[in-house]
Design an enzyme around this catalytic site. Structure first.
Site, PDB file in Angstrom:
ATOM      1  N   ASP A  95       0.858  -1.503  -0.044  1.00  0.00           N
ATOM      2  CA  ASP A  95      -0.074   0.017  -0.058  1.00  0.00           C
ATOM      3  C   ASP A  95       0.869   1.111   0.242  1.00  0.00           C
ATOM      4  O   ASP A  95       1.828   1.317   0.884  1.00  0.00           O
ATOM      5  CB  ASP A  95      -1.006   0.091   1.184  1.00  0.00           C
ATOM      6  N   ASP A 117      -7.534   5.246  -8.227  1.00  0.00           N
ATOM      7  CA  ASP A 117      -8.839   5.157  -7.776  1.00  0.00           C
ATOM      8  C   ASP A 117      -9.402   6.381  -7.401  1.00  0.00           C
ATOM      9  O   ASP A 117      -8.582   7.203  -6.586  1.00  0.00           O
ATOM     10  CB  ASP A 117      -8.698   4.021  -6.758  1.00  0.00           C
ATOM     11  N   TYR A 194      -5.931   1.078 -18.641  1.00  0.00           N
ATOM     12  CA  TYR A 194      -7.226   1.990 -18.405  1.00  0.00           C
ATOM     13  C   TYR A 194      -7.189   2.979 -19.577  1.00  0.00           C
ATOM     14  O   TYR A 194      -8.441   3.270 -19.895  1.00  0.00           O
ATOM     15  CB  TYR A 194      -7.156   2.471 -17.031  1.00  0.00           C
TER      16      TYR A 194
HETATM   17  N1  SAM Z   1      -2.090   2.410 -13.613  1.00  0.00           N
HETATM   18  C1  SAM Z   1      -2.972   1.215 -14.274  1.00  0.00           C
HETATM   19  C2  SAM Z   1      -3.721   1.580 -15.498  1.00  0.00           C
HETATM   20  O1  SAM Z   1      -3.727   3.006 -15.702  1.00  0.00           O
HETATM   21  O2  SAM Z   1      -3.945   0.726 -16.294  1.00  0.00           O
HETATM   22  C3  SAM Z   1      -4.265   0.670 -13.216  1.00  0.00           C
HETATM   23  C4  SAM Z   1      -5.249   1.789 -12.803  1.00  0.00           C
HETATM   24  S1  SAM Z   1      -6.250   0.958 -11.807  1.00  0.00           S
HETATM   25  C5  SAM Z   1      -7.683   2.023 -11.931  1.00  0.00           C
HETATM   26  C6  SAM Z   1      -5.758   1.373  -9.982  1.00  0.00           C
HETATM   27  C7  SAM Z   1      -4.737   0.540  -9.326  1.00  0.00           C
HETATM   28  O3  SAM Z   1      -3.923   1.494  -8.219  1.00  0.00           O
HETATM   29  C8  SAM Z   1      -5.286  -0.422  -9.029  1.00  0.00           C
HETATM   30  O4  SAM Z   1      -4.401  -1.704  -9.392  1.00  0.00           O
HETATM   31  C9  SAM Z   1      -5.186  -0.476  -7.513  1.00  0.00           C
HETATM   32  O5  SAM Z   1      -4.970  -1.883  -6.891  1.00  0.00           O
HETATM   33  C10 SAM Z   1      -3.994   0.425  -7.455  1.00  0.00           C
HETATM   34  N2  SAM Z   1      -3.973   1.228  -6.012  1.00  0.00           N
HETATM   35  C11 SAM Z   1      -4.839   1.947  -5.469  1.00  0.00           C
HETATM   36  N3  SAM Z   1      -4.468   2.356  -4.563  1.00  0.00           N
HETATM   37  C12 SAM Z   1      -3.224   1.984  -4.111  1.00  0.00           C
HETATM   38  C13 SAM Z   1      -2.470   2.193  -3.005  1.00  0.00           C
HETATM   39  N4  SAM Z   1      -2.456   3.011  -1.920  1.00  0.00           N
HETATM   40  N5  SAM Z   1      -1.150   1.645  -3.353  1.00  0.00           N
HETATM   41  C14 SAM Z   1      -0.561   0.753  -4.238  1.00  0.00           C
HETATM   42  N6  SAM Z   1      -1.643   0.583  -5.224  1.00  0.00           N
HETATM   43  C15 SAM Z   1      -2.954   1.002  -5.168  1.00  0.00           C
END
Ligand code: SAM
Length: 212
Positions: A95, A117, A194
């Site tokens: 995280d 997110d 995404y």
């Molecule tokens: N960056 C990629 C893309 O653009 O295709 C994935 C986007 S996806 C909506 C967001 C990703 O961020 C998810 O896989 C989620 O698990 C990860 N994520 C969200 N909050 C996070 C955090 N605090 N630490 C690490 N990863 C995180």
């Protein structure tokens, strides 16, 4: 993008040589992990890793670290690396709240946030990766000349991210509200998973580059 019911993802991650398992032990010593002192760029919230893999493949003179919170998602990136191993790319499962325990002052040259997110409820604003609370964390380890690049298709999240800059002491270097039709900013653009999905639905992609 949590993928459910992927059996054994934690075991695969524990065994993977592409993953740095005790990242806090490498704080201030990431050059040793890569065996060279090339600049290190990171993506926080990497997802399935396509963006990091395409960048690492195109730029062998830069080291990359992809950070992802969920094992089931990171598993997909590991599976892709098994097909196309890249010596200048490592993964961390963690995280990002704890990121200051992993990187030392000035250790990172660039940070990417892609389609973070949105956490739409106000009470969760601090969890948004471009929030002032996270910008304060990035300030701890991003090199003084370093840059942070953020892309999203989420209007509310982008507006929020812009508002957070001044209170956090960051400055805007460049921005667009339609990356794919901005000749200058689109040059050399690498699509994320995404980004491909949302731009193919016709959503404009927002991007900023910031510094301090
Ligand atoms: N960056 C990629 C893309 O653009 O295709 C994935 C986007 S996806 C909506 C967001 C990703 O961020 C998810 O896989 C989620 O698990 C990860 N994520 C969200 N909050 C996070 C955090 N605090 N630490 C690490 N990863 C995180």
């Amino acid at each position: 993008m949590r993928l459910r019911n992927v059996t054994g993802s934690r075991e695969v991650i524990a065994d993977s040589r592409f993953v740095v398992h005790e990242p806090k032990e490498h704080k201030g010593k990431w050059a040793e992990v890569f065996g060279n002192d090339r600049p290190i760029h990171i993506e926080i919230g990497m997802g399935k890793g396509r963006f990091m893999m395409d960048l690492a493949s195109a730029n062998p003179e830069i080291n990359y670290i992809g950070i992802e919170k969920y094992s089931t998602v990171l598993l997909r990136a590991i599976q892709k690396m098994e097909e196309r191993e890249l010596p200048n790319l490592k993964f961390i499962r963690m995280d990002a709240e704890d990121i200051c325990e992993v990187f030392a002052k000035g250790e990172i040259a660039k940070i990417y946030l892609n389609f973070s997110d949105p956490w739409p409820k106000d009470r969760h604003a601090k969890r948004r990766l471009p929030s002032k609370e996270f910008l304060a964390r990035y300030n701890e380890f991003l090199a003084s000349e370093g840059r942070l690049e953020f892309k999203t298709d989420n209007t509310a999240l982008f507006d929020f991210a812009l508002e957070e800059l001044e209170p956090a002491g960051w400055k805007l270097e460049a921005m667009t509200r339609d990356l794919h039709h901005d000749e200058k900013m689109f040059e050399g653009n690498i699509m994320t998973e995404y980004e491909e999905k949302f731009s193919s639905m016709g959503n404009p992609i927002y991007k900023y580059i910031i510094y301090r």
